[in-house]
Design a protein around this motif. Structure first.
Motif, PDB file in Angstrom:
ATOM      1  N   ARG A 275       0.897  -1.663  -0.216  1.00 28.12           N
ATOM      2  CA  ARG A 275       0.025   0.380  -0.012  1.00 28.12           C
ATOM      3  C   ARG A 275       0.713   1.334  -0.206  1.00 28.12           C
ATOM      4  NH1 ARG A 275      -4.626   0.753   4.121  1.00 28.12           N
ATOM      5  NH2 ARG A 275      -6.100  -0.884   3.348  1.00 28.12           N
ATOM      6  N   ALA A 276       2.177   1.446   0.373  1.00 31.36           N
ATOM      7  CA  ALA A 276       2.839   2.257   1.090  1.00 31.36           C
ATOM      8  C   ALA A 276       3.564   2.671  -0.648  1.00 31.36           C
ATOM      9  CB  ALA A 276       4.305   2.336   1.960  1.00 31.36           C
ATOM     10  N   THR A 277       4.194   1.380  -1.017  1.00 31.42           N
ATOM     11  CA  THR A 277       4.475   1.608  -2.877  1.00 31.42           C
ATOM     12  C   THR A 277       3.397   2.526  -3.650  1.00 31.42           C
ATOM     13  OG1 THR A 277       6.330  -0.461  -2.050  1.00 31.42           O
ATOM     14  CG2 THR A 277       5.623   0.431  -3.983  1.00 31.42           C
ATOM     15  N   ARG A 278       2.158   1.335  -3.432  1.00 32.70           N
ATOM     16  CA  ARG A 278       0.905   2.248  -4.905  1.00 32.70           C
ATOM     17  C   ARG A 278       1.109   3.853  -4.347  1.00 32.70           C
ATOM     18  NH1 ARG A 278      -1.339  -3.128  -3.482  1.00 32.70           N
ATOM     19  NH2 ARG A 278      -2.512  -1.251  -2.040  1.00 32.70           N
ATOM     20  N   ALA A 283       1.623   9.235  -5.997  1.00 30.83           N
ATOM     21  CA  ALA A 283       2.383  10.956  -5.662  1.00 30.83           C
ATOM     22  C   ALA A 283       3.175  11.220  -6.775  1.00 30.83           C
ATOM     23  CB  ALA A 283       3.139  11.043  -4.117  1.00 30.83           C
ATOM     24  N   LEU A 284       3.690  10.577  -7.426  1.00 34.93           N
ATOM     25  CA  LEU A 284       4.685  10.970  -8.645  1.00 34.93           C
ATOM     26  C   LEU A 284       3.757  10.837  -9.596  1.00 34.93           C
ATOM     27  CD1 LEU A 284       7.846   8.726  -7.954  1.00 34.93           C
ATOM     28  CD2 LEU A 284       7.352  10.801  -6.820  1.00 34.93           C
ATOM     29  N   GLY A 285       2.787  10.748  -9.373  1.00 34.32           N
ATOM     30  CA  GLY A 285       1.822  11.053 -10.608  1.00 34.32           C
ATOM     31  C   GLY A 285       2.031   9.800 -11.522  1.00 34.32           C
ATOM     32  N   LEU A 286       2.224   8.514 -10.841  1.00 28.92           N
ATOM     33  CA  LEU A 286       2.435   7.440 -11.920  1.00 28.92           C
ATOM     34  C   LEU A 286       1.571   6.712 -11.691  1.00 28.92           C
ATOM     35  CD1 LEU A 286       6.091   6.036 -11.567  1.00 28.92           C
ATOM     36  CD2 LEU A 286       5.612   7.849 -12.844  1.00 28.92           C
ATOM     37  N   GLU A 287       0.698   5.802 -12.777  1.00 29.56           N
ATOM     38  CA  GLU A 287      -0.007   4.817 -13.560  1.00 29.56           C
ATOM     39  C   GLU A 287      -0.006   3.184 -12.680  1.00 29.56           C
ATOM     40  OE1 GLU A 287      -3.060   4.318 -16.131  1.00 29.56           O
ATOM     41  OE2 GLU A 287      -2.189   6.579 -16.722  1.00 29.56           O
ATOM     42  N   LEU A 288      -0.868   2.890 -12.243  1.00 28.04           N
ATOM     43  CA  LEU A 288      -0.497   1.553 -11.617  1.00 28.04           C
ATOM     44  C   LEU A 288      -0.964   0.511 -13.063  1.00 28.04           C
ATOM     45  CD1 LEU A 288      -1.720   1.791  -8.203  1.00 28.04           C
ATOM     46  CD2 LEU A 288       1.346   2.043  -9.401  1.00 28.04           C
ATOM     47  N   LEU A 289      -0.963  -0.234 -12.759  1.00 30.37           N
ATOM     48  CA  LEU A 289      -1.167  -1.202 -13.621  1.00 30.37           C
ATOM     49  C   LEU A 289      -2.233  -2.217 -13.487  1.00 30.37           C
ATOM     50  CD1 LEU A 289      -0.881  -2.760 -16.405  1.00 30.37           C
ATOM     51  CD2 LEU A 289       0.769  -4.535 -15.665  1.00 30.37           C
ATOM     52  N   ALA A 290      -2.497  -2.283 -12.283  1.00 32.34           N
ATOM     53  CA  ALA A 290      -3.396  -3.293 -11.546  1.00 32.34           C
ATOM     54  C   ALA A 290      -4.257  -1.850 -10.246  1.00 32.34           C
ATOM     55  CB  ALA A 290      -3.177  -3.927 -10.950  1.00 32.34           C
ATOM     56  N   ALA A 291      -5.830  -2.481 -10.442  1.00 31.32           N
ATOM     57  CA  ALA A 291      -6.670  -1.949  -9.550  1.00 31.32           C
ATOM     58  C   ALA A 291      -6.390  -2.115  -8.116  1.00 31.32           C
ATOM     59  CB  ALA A 291      -7.617  -1.358  -9.961  1.00 31.32           C
ATOM     60  N   ASP A 292      -6.542  -1.338  -7.172  1.00 33.13           N
ATOM     61  CA  ASP A 292      -5.942  -1.596  -5.566  1.00 33.13           C
ATOM     62  C   ASP A 292      -7.120  -2.280  -5.189  1.00 33.13           C
ATOM     63  OD1 ASP A 292      -4.913   0.201  -5.491  1.00 33.13           O
ATOM     64  OD2 ASP A 292      -5.861   1.287  -4.820  1.00 33.13           O
ATOM     65  N   GLU A 293      -8.010  -3.379  -5.796  1.00 36.75           N
ATOM     66  CA  GLU A 293      -8.627  -4.212  -5.637  1.00 36.75           C
ATOM     67  C   GLU A 293      -7.968  -5.536  -5.320  1.00 36.75           C
ATOM     68  OE1 GLU A 293     -13.062  -3.973  -7.856  1.00 36.75           O
ATOM     69  OE2 GLU A 293     -12.864  -6.068  -6.791  1.00 36.75           O
ATOM     70  N   THR A 300       4.518  -4.627  -7.777  1.00 39.00           N
ATOM     71  CA  THR A 300       3.792  -2.950  -7.437  1.00 39.00           C
ATOM     72  C   THR A 300       4.117  -3.053  -9.179  1.00 39.00           C
ATOM     73  OG1 THR A 300       3.297  -2.453  -5.887  1.00 39.00           O
ATOM     74  CG2 THR A 300       3.706  -0.615  -7.742  1.00 39.00           C
ATOM     75  N   ALA A 301       3.479  -2.937 -10.225  1.00 41.04           N
ATOM     76  CA  ALA A 301       3.344  -2.918 -11.054  1.00 41.04           C
ATOM     77  C   ALA A 301       3.474  -1.544 -11.950  1.00 41.04           C
ATOM     78  CB  ALA A 301       2.958  -4.246 -12.874  1.00 41.04           C
ATOM     79  N   VAL A 302       4.298  -0.748 -12.122  1.00 33.52           N
ATOM     80  CA  VAL A 302       3.862   1.025 -12.479  1.00 33.52           C
ATOM     81  C   VAL A 302       3.965   0.760 -14.023  1.00 33.52           C
ATOM     82  CG1 VAL A 302       3.954   2.970 -11.686  1.00 33.52           C
ATOM     83  CG2 VAL A 302       4.874   0.839 -10.386  1.00 33.52           C
ATOM     84  N   LYS A 303       3.398   1.791 -14.824  1.00 40.42           N
ATOM     85  CA  LYS A 303       3.270   1.836 -15.865  1.00 40.42           C
ATOM     86  C   LYS A 303       4.412   3.010 -16.465  1.00 40.42           C
ATOM     87  CE  LYS A 303      -1.334   1.724 -17.016  1.00 40.42           C
ATOM     88  NZ  LYS A 303      -2.871   1.811 -17.390  1.00 40.42           N
ATOM     89  N   LEU A 304       5.021   2.909 -16.976  1.00 41.02           N
ATOM     90  CA  LEU A 304       5.982   3.724 -17.367  1.00 41.02           C
ATOM     91  C   LEU A 304       5.632   5.515 -17.588  1.00 41.02           C
ATOM     92  CD1 LEU A 304       8.761   1.721 -19.159  1.00 41.02           C
ATOM     93  CD2 LEU A 304       9.057   2.534 -17.781  1.00 41.02           C
ATOM     94  N   ALA A 375       6.930  10.691   1.890  1.00 40.69           N
ATOM     95  CA  ALA A 375       5.912  11.367   2.826  1.00 40.69           C
ATOM     96  C   ALA A 375       4.675  10.919   1.898  1.00 40.69           C
ATOM     97  CB  ALA A 375       5.614  12.889   2.049  1.00 40.69           C
ATOM     98  N   ALA A 376       4.389   9.968   1.335  1.00 38.91           N
ATOM     99  CA  ALA A 376       3.268   9.394   0.474  1.00 38.91           C
ATOM    100  C   ALA A 376       3.361   8.293   1.335  1.00 38.91           C
ATOM    101  CB  ALA A 376       3.165   9.407  -1.112  1.00 38.91           C
ATOM    102  N   ALA A 377       4.228   7.123   1.329  1.00 38.72           N
ATOM    103  CA  ALA A 377       4.552   6.771   2.253  1.00 38.72           C
ATOM    104  C   ALA A 377       4.236   6.159   3.223  1.00 38.72           C
ATOM    105  CB  ALA A 377       5.802   5.856   1.455  1.00 38.72           C
ATOM    106  N   GLU A 378       5.769   7.274   4.157  1.00 38.47           N
ATOM    107  CA  GLU A 378       4.862   8.062   5.599  1.00 38.47           C
ATOM    108  C   GLU A 378       3.916   8.029   6.103  1.00 38.47           C
ATOM    109  OE1 GLU A 378       7.064  11.552   6.911  1.00 38.47           O
ATOM    110  OE2 GLU A 378       9.385  10.792   6.157  1.00 38.47           O
TER     111      GLU A 378
END
Ligand SMILES: Cc1ncc(COP(=O)(O)O)c(C=O)c1O
Length: 388
Positions: A275-278, A283-293, A300-304, A375-378
């Protein structure tokens, strides 16, 4: 400057605690003697506890893929109709292994970043009554997606259909009720949540699966389940062929550590780190490949971001910051990167990884306010009451 410490944040092999590595350095013992019997017994019992099963647990010196192949040749006869849920590269690999083994493979495939749903499995089963085995990846490492195993079991309404699960990148990090959910065969390996070096593969086999094994002409000597069980059940437990003794010493230590931390605490730690990773990535404006659900707790897969070269990013993270991440596999190569947070990882590993990612991305033109990812992870750590 050389980094004093390398942060191995890939979804396996994962960092090996020093105590686990040192356990593997113990003097060699007779693999047919009482000391080895005790070692195999304790490691096996520990795995049963972690996997929440009373089923037989067989150990093979192999990669996880070896355990997948073992399941294929012990459970299926050429021509046997098998349904494989494919949510990415590892599901596709299981399908290929079964096909090579002669099975008649039907596939239900999900889009990258989505799970194979129980409904999709149910529909496929309804359409084809000749299916005898359902094979599913619990945690698809190539996309960072976790499948709903209990839901999938619930739609298998035929008593004789076996459920086979690839839990290589989840067992020991994400809760699996092997017996509670009726998983007939589960395969996993040493080098991920189990915090060991690579080289050991494990298979759980239910009574129903043993019935199948007995009816199937095993097409492997090395991977014969029946033979492995025969040796495991000797008064002094053994393996048919020379075991990876040193890895088993390490495994016993790792299993002790996992059980000492407590399974619930281990699962909660993985969930929180994920959760902290996501949160850091968003927070960096990156998009994740998978929905939180259905996002995985281990990877964690992150779109470039547009314009960012994945190779360059990973190289920069490694060379400048000592952080090792993984790229995309197959059709996702060059489109995503993956952060592993599985096994012997903790909050500090996530903080360093997020900080390094933010700096490396800034170097490649993706800027955010200093410290935004950390900060977001914290915030997640504080809100969730870390330490757990
Ligand atoms: C879900 C899954 N299945 C199977 C495997 C294959 O394991 P191995 O590389 O040990 O053969 C992996 C490895 O990453 C995996 O993540």
């Amino acid at each position: 400057m050389r980094h004093h410490h390398q942060y191995l944040m890939i979804p396996g092999p994962t960092p090996v605690p020093q105590t686990v590595a040192l356990a593997g350095a113990a003097p060699m013992i007779n693999h047919r003697g009482p000391e080895f019997g005790e070692l195999l017994k304790e490691a096996t019992r520990g795995l049963q506890e972690i996997l929440k099963t009373r089923n037989t647990v067989l150990t093979f010196p192999a990669a996880g893929t070896g355990a997948m192949e073992a399941a294929a040749v012990n459970l299926t006869t050429p021509g046997e109709r098998v349904l494989v849920g494919v949510a990415g590269e590892f599901g596709a690999r299981f399908a290929e292994i079964l096909r090579v083994g002669g099975a008649d493979v039907a596939i239900v495939k999900s889009e990258p970043g989505y799970p194979v749903s129980p409904e999709a499995i149910r529909d496929a089963l309804r359409k084809d009554r000749s299916i005898t085995t359902v094979v599913i990846t619990h945690n698809e490492t190539s996309t960072g997606v976790t499948m709903d195993l209990a839901g999938i079991r619930a739609v298998i309404d035929r008593e004789d259909v076996l459920l086979v699960v690839d839990a290589v990148s989840s067992a020991g990090a994400i809760d699996i009720e092997t017996d509670g959910w009726g998983i007939d065969v589960l395969v996993t390996a040493s080098q991920k949540a189990l915090m060991c070096p690579p080289g050991l593969a494990f298979v759980t086999v239910s009574p129903k699966a043993w019935d199948r094994v007995e009816k199937t002409r095993a097409r492997s000597v090395y991977f014969s389940f029946a033979n492995a069980r025969k040796f495991l059940e000797k008064p002094t437990p053994q393996t048919p062929y020379t075991p990876a003794v040193s890895l088993l010493f390490s495994l016993r230590e790792a299993v002790r550590q996992i059980l000492a931390e407590g399974l619930d605490a281990v699962f909660a730690r993985h969930a929180l780190l994920a959760r902290a990773t996501r949160a850091g990535m968003r927070a960096l404006g990156l998009e994740l490949l998978a929905a939180d659900e259905w996002a995985s707790n281990t990877v964690t897969a992150v779109k470039l971001p547009a314009g960012v070269d994945g190779h360059k990013l990973l190289e920069m993270l490694r060379d400048r910051y000592g952080v090792i991440l993984a790229g995309g596999m197959g059709e996702l190569a060059g489109k995503i990167f993956r952060i592993g947070h599985v096994g012997a990882v903790n909050w500090s590993d996530i903080v360093v990884t997020l900080s390094a990612l933010q700096m490396a991305l800034a170097g490649l033109g993706v800027k955010a306010a200093h410290g935004a990812a950390v900060a977001a992870a914290e915030r997640v750590f504080s809100e969730q009451g870390w330490p757990l």
